[in-house]
Motif scaffolding. Sequence first.
Motif, PDB file in Angstrom:
ATOM      1  N   PHE A  73       0.833  -1.205   0.000  1.00  0.00           N
ATOM      2  CA  PHE A  73       0.000   0.000   0.000  1.00  0.00           C
ATOM      3  C   PHE A  73       0.868   1.256   0.000  1.00  0.00           C
ATOM      4  CE2 PHE A  73      -2.674   3.096   2.505  1.00  0.00           C
ATOM      5  CZ  PHE A  73      -3.564   3.342   1.479  1.00  0.00           C
ATOM      6  N   TYR A  74       1.939   1.218   0.768  1.00  0.00           N
ATOM      7  CA  TYR A  74       2.816   2.388   0.847  1.00  0.00           C
ATOM      8  C   TYR A  74       3.478   2.673  -0.499  1.00  0.00           C
ATOM      9  CZ  TYR A  74       6.492   5.547   2.341  1.00  0.00           C
ATOM     10  OH  TYR A  74       7.316   6.632   2.471  1.00  0.00           O
ATOM     11  N   ARG A  75       3.924   1.603  -1.158  1.00  0.00           N
ATOM     12  CA  ARG A  75       4.660   1.782  -2.418  1.00  0.00           C
ATOM     13  C   ARG A  75       3.740   2.197  -3.561  1.00  0.00           C
ATOM     14  NH1 ARG A  75       9.007  -2.314  -1.381  1.00  0.00           N
ATOM     15  NH2 ARG A  75      10.412  -0.981  -0.159  1.00  0.00           N
ATOM     16  N   THR A  76       2.518   1.608  -3.606  1.00  0.00           N
ATOM     17  CA  THR A  76       1.684   1.778  -4.808  1.00  0.00           C
ATOM     18  C   THR A  76       0.455   2.646  -4.560  1.00  0.00           C
ATOM     19  OG1 THR A  76       0.293  -0.135  -4.325  1.00  0.00           O
ATOM     20  CG2 THR A  76       2.348  -0.552  -5.522  1.00  0.00           C
ATOM     21  N   GLY A  77       0.145   2.913  -3.286  1.00  0.00           N
ATOM     22  CA  GLY A  77      -1.066   3.682  -3.003  1.00  0.00           C
ATOM     23  C   GLY A  77      -2.317   2.834  -3.123  1.00  0.00           C
ATOM     24  N   ARG A  78      -2.171   1.524  -3.207  1.00  0.00           N
ATOM     25  CA  ARG A  78      -3.298   0.633  -3.468  1.00  0.00           C
ATOM     26  C   ARG A  78      -2.985  -0.720  -2.845  1.00  0.00           C
ATOM     27  NH1 ARG A  78      -7.270  -0.286  -7.737  1.00  0.00           N
ATOM     28  NH2 ARG A  78      -7.204  -2.510  -8.117  1.00  0.00           N
ATOM     29  N   LEU A  79      -4.018  -1.355  -2.296  1.00  0.00           N
ATOM     30  CA  LEU A  79      -3.810  -2.689  -1.731  1.00  0.00           C
ATOM     31  C   LEU A  79      -4.806  -3.645  -2.373  1.00  0.00           C
ATOM     32  CD1 LEU A  79      -2.440  -4.586   0.293  1.00  0.00           C
ATOM     33  CD2 LEU A  79      -4.125  -3.876   1.990  1.00  0.00           C
ATOM     34  N   GLU A  80      -4.290  -4.593  -3.107  1.00  0.00           N
ATOM     35  CA  GLU A  80      -5.144  -5.528  -3.862  1.00  0.00           C
ATOM     36  C   GLU A  80      -6.121  -6.247  -2.924  1.00  0.00           C
ATOM     37  OE1 GLU A  80      -6.810  -6.101  -6.871  1.00  0.00           O
ATOM     38  OE2 GLU A  80      -4.988  -4.892  -7.134  1.00  0.00           O
ATOM     39  N   TYR A  81      -5.609  -6.690  -1.778  1.00  0.00           N
ATOM     40  CA  TYR A  81      -6.442  -7.408  -0.811  1.00  0.00           C
ATOM     41  C   TYR A  81      -7.655  -6.568  -0.407  1.00  0.00           C
ATOM     42  CZ  TYR A  81      -7.846  -9.424   3.683  1.00  0.00           C
ATOM     43  OH  TYR A  81      -8.566  -9.958   4.716  1.00  0.00           O
ATOM     44  N   TYR A  82      -7.408  -5.281  -0.168  1.00  0.00           N
ATOM     45  CA  TYR A  82      -8.501  -4.402   0.251  1.00  0.00           C
ATOM     46  C   TYR A  82      -9.491  -4.183  -0.896  1.00  0.00           C
ATOM     47  CZ  TYR A  82     -10.930  -0.330   2.131  1.00  0.00           C
ATOM     48  OH  TYR A  82     -11.895   0.532   2.578  1.00  0.00           O
ATOM     49  N   GLU A  83      -8.967  -4.043  -2.114  1.00  0.00           N
ATOM     50  CA  GLU A  83      -9.839  -3.840  -3.281  1.00  0.00           C
ATOM     51  C   GLU A  83     -10.794  -5.023  -3.438  1.00  0.00           C
ATOM     52  OE1 GLU A  83      -9.960  -0.995  -4.925  1.00  0.00           O
ATOM     53  OE2 GLU A  83      -8.336  -0.239  -3.655  1.00  0.00           O
ATOM     54  N   SER A  84     -10.279  -6.237  -3.255  1.00  0.00           N
ATOM     55  CA  SER A  84     -11.162  -7.396  -3.442  1.00  0.00           C
ATOM     56  C   SER A  84     -12.128  -7.540  -2.256  1.00  0.00           C
ATOM     57  CB  SER A  84     -10.353  -8.671  -3.679  1.00  0.00           C
ATOM     58  OG  SER A  84      -9.571  -8.939  -2.548  1.00  0.00           O
ATOM     59  N   LEU A  85     -11.644  -7.144  -1.071  1.00  0.00           N
ATOM     60  CA  LEU A  85     -12.528  -7.177   0.101  1.00  0.00           C
ATOM     61  C   LEU A  85     -13.701  -6.216  -0.098  1.00  0.00           C
ATOM     62  CD1 LEU A  85     -12.730  -8.432   2.951  1.00  0.00           C
ATOM     63  CD2 LEU A  85     -11.469  -6.467   3.826  1.00  0.00           C
ATOM     64  N   LYS A  86     -13.389  -5.036  -0.666  1.00  0.00           N
ATOM     65  CA  LYS A  86     -14.422  -4.021  -0.909  1.00  0.00           C
ATOM     66  C   LYS A  86     -15.460  -4.493  -1.918  1.00  0.00           C
ATOM     67  CE  LYS A  86     -12.110  -0.305  -1.961  1.00  0.00           C
ATOM     68  NZ  LYS A  86     -11.737   1.073  -2.320  1.00  0.00           N
ATOM     69  N   LYS A  87     -15.028  -5.369  -2.853  1.00  0.00           N
ATOM     70  CA  LYS A  87     -15.995  -5.898  -3.833  1.00  0.00           C
ATOM     71  C   LYS A  87     -17.016  -6.777  -3.127  1.00  0.00           C
ATOM     72  CE  LYS A  87     -13.118  -5.628  -7.910  1.00  0.00           C
ATOM     73  NZ  LYS A  87     -11.811  -6.235  -8.179  1.00  0.00           N
ATOM     74  N   GLU A  88     -16.553  -7.493  -2.126  1.00  0.00           N
ATOM     75  CA  GLU A  88     -17.449  -8.366  -1.367  1.00  0.00           C
ATOM     76  C   GLU A  88     -18.311  -7.558  -0.390  1.00  0.00           C
ATOM     77  OE1 GLU A  88     -16.355 -12.457   0.678  1.00  0.00           O
ATOM     78  OE2 GLU A  88     -14.567 -11.266   0.197  1.00  0.00           O
ATOM     79  N   TYR A  89     -17.653  -6.624   0.329  1.00  0.00           N
ATOM     80  CA  TYR A  89     -18.332  -5.823   1.353  1.00  0.00           C
ATOM     81  C   TYR A  89     -18.014  -4.343   1.135  1.00  0.00           C
ATOM     82  CZ  TYR A  89     -19.349 -10.199   3.617  1.00  0.00           C
ATOM     83  OH  TYR A  89     -19.825 -11.449   3.877  1.00  0.00           O
TER      84      TYR A  89
END
Length: 574
Positions: A73-89
């Motif tokens: 998240f620090y390096r890219t400004g984005r966390l894949e795990y969180y993005e997929s979690l947000k799709k679910e919830y």
Amino acid sequence: MSDVDKGDIIVLLNKIGKLLEIKGESPFKSRAYFNAAALLETLSEDMGTLIEEDRLKDLKGIGNALNKKITEFYRTGRLEYYESLKKEYPESLLEILNVPGVGPKKVGTLYKQFGIKTVGELEYACIENRLTELPGFGEKTQKKILDGIKQYKKYQGRYLYSDAYGQAEMIIDHLNTLGCIDKLEIAGSLRRKKETIGDADILASSDKPNEVMDAFTTGKYVSDIIEKGDTKSSIYTGLGIQVDLRVIKPEEYPYALQHFTGSKEHNVALRHRVKRMGLKMNEYGLFKADGTNVPVSGEAGLYRAIGLEYIPPEMREDMGEIEAAADNNLPKLVTDKDIRGIIHVHTNYSDGKCSVEEMAYRARDLGYSYICITDHSQSAFYAGGLKPDEVLRQWEEIDKLNNKDFGIRIFKGIESDILPDGSLDYPEEILKGFDIVIGSVHSNFGMTEKDMTARVVKAINNKYLTILGHPTGRLLLSREGYSIDMQEVMEQAAKNKKIIEINASPYRLDMDWRLLKKGKEMGILFSICPDAHNLEGLEDMKYGVGIARKGWLEKDNLLNCMDADSILKKCKRE
DNA sequence: GCCGTTTTCGGCCCGACTGTTTTCAGTCG
């Protein structure tokens, strides 16, 4: 490089933790995210350095998985795990958690069964009477949620310290008329003097809890009763503030007072320590392994029994106070009595209500030995800022008053706007006539962090600036502060030996107490300033003292704990 | 998901009140 900072990471970890709770994951898994967020909060080291040197995983509470996620998240400004979690919830579910009476389990159920994603949708479902169809949801739950939404929409659930304190005091006065209360005290975040309050906690000890609860829930201040039991009752006051009263047995008082003062984080850390000592601690006592209670004398005795110095309530935020107390290394916190004088006062020369003389007399009667008048400067036309000729007129008046020698010294000061280009608001020949120049930002709040920081840093480097006023410009619960790099501001203040204000107005309490400890370590001197616009405003000093105490400050860290002569010496320009 | 003078697997802080329940889950602090 992304521009992710520590605050962004903390927010993200907390969001993931909550979404995992809603999803119904193991509570220990979500707790790991909350713990990591709390850990980063107390960390003063730079996140970038920590990540680049790969030392994140050395922190207790951050393992392999969290290390990887935070770094990504620090390096890219984005966390894949969180993005997929947000799709679910979806992220909007988090807002529903703010509704009193609705927690992660209910949010999860409502989302899965009805697809409810927002507070608005939930409100509609309640009005349509659909919630009662769900197992575990009944008539009363639906009503409670609807009431909770009303409450949430009205006040977003938080109040200024000063408002909540006023309500709590009124209730204490009411309960004190009963004959059956042994001890009675404010606890919770109010006792810790947090700048904003979710609800007010009051603790009483009595052998007749029912009488106390009856009196509490029938007081004139009650607008609604939320719950009523033998040991705990909750009400809403007319202002909409929730007040919890707990009644316990007299012998349990020190344990309960400690427990209900919190903070939650402080208590968790304390119980960990207690557990390692082979003891158990809760609101009823401190217990040995065989279940016998360890008797203590007062709250201080309780801390002593677990090998700690007494930790003042304001410090109980798990910001290192337990370790310091174990080492007998707690600071000797500033008190109201240490304050010698008042700086930052407005008069009817600009937007204040009273004359110089009236403000000075009141300050004297409150026991202060000097007062520094600081009206607005000429660019602050909205506040009647002083033109140079008005400044001269005020100086004359102050000289006259000082010659009368009526028991308080008056200093000549100004709250000068820091103009958008970072300069102060008068020519040099005026500036050099002030004893104290407070520089404050009152315009162009929308600048980028870089520009705003440069603006303020330039002012700090101006030799005529004495004190940096309300450094973020925030108004609690209504306006965010402007974006500014406080680390840089503090470094510049330390380097230039400039003083930073702790604005004591209950609407501001700026600078934030979370930064004070760091500033103290950097050797910065602070000043508690009421920013008073009328006589009552002078009494806001106590709020500033509370904030200074939360920031571990001692009297040597504060300008206005000095006497008048020392201040003039300190503020003299080369 | 983290951690180890109890452990590399099985724990992880503690209790009151409410509502919907026939023994407990959810929320809150």
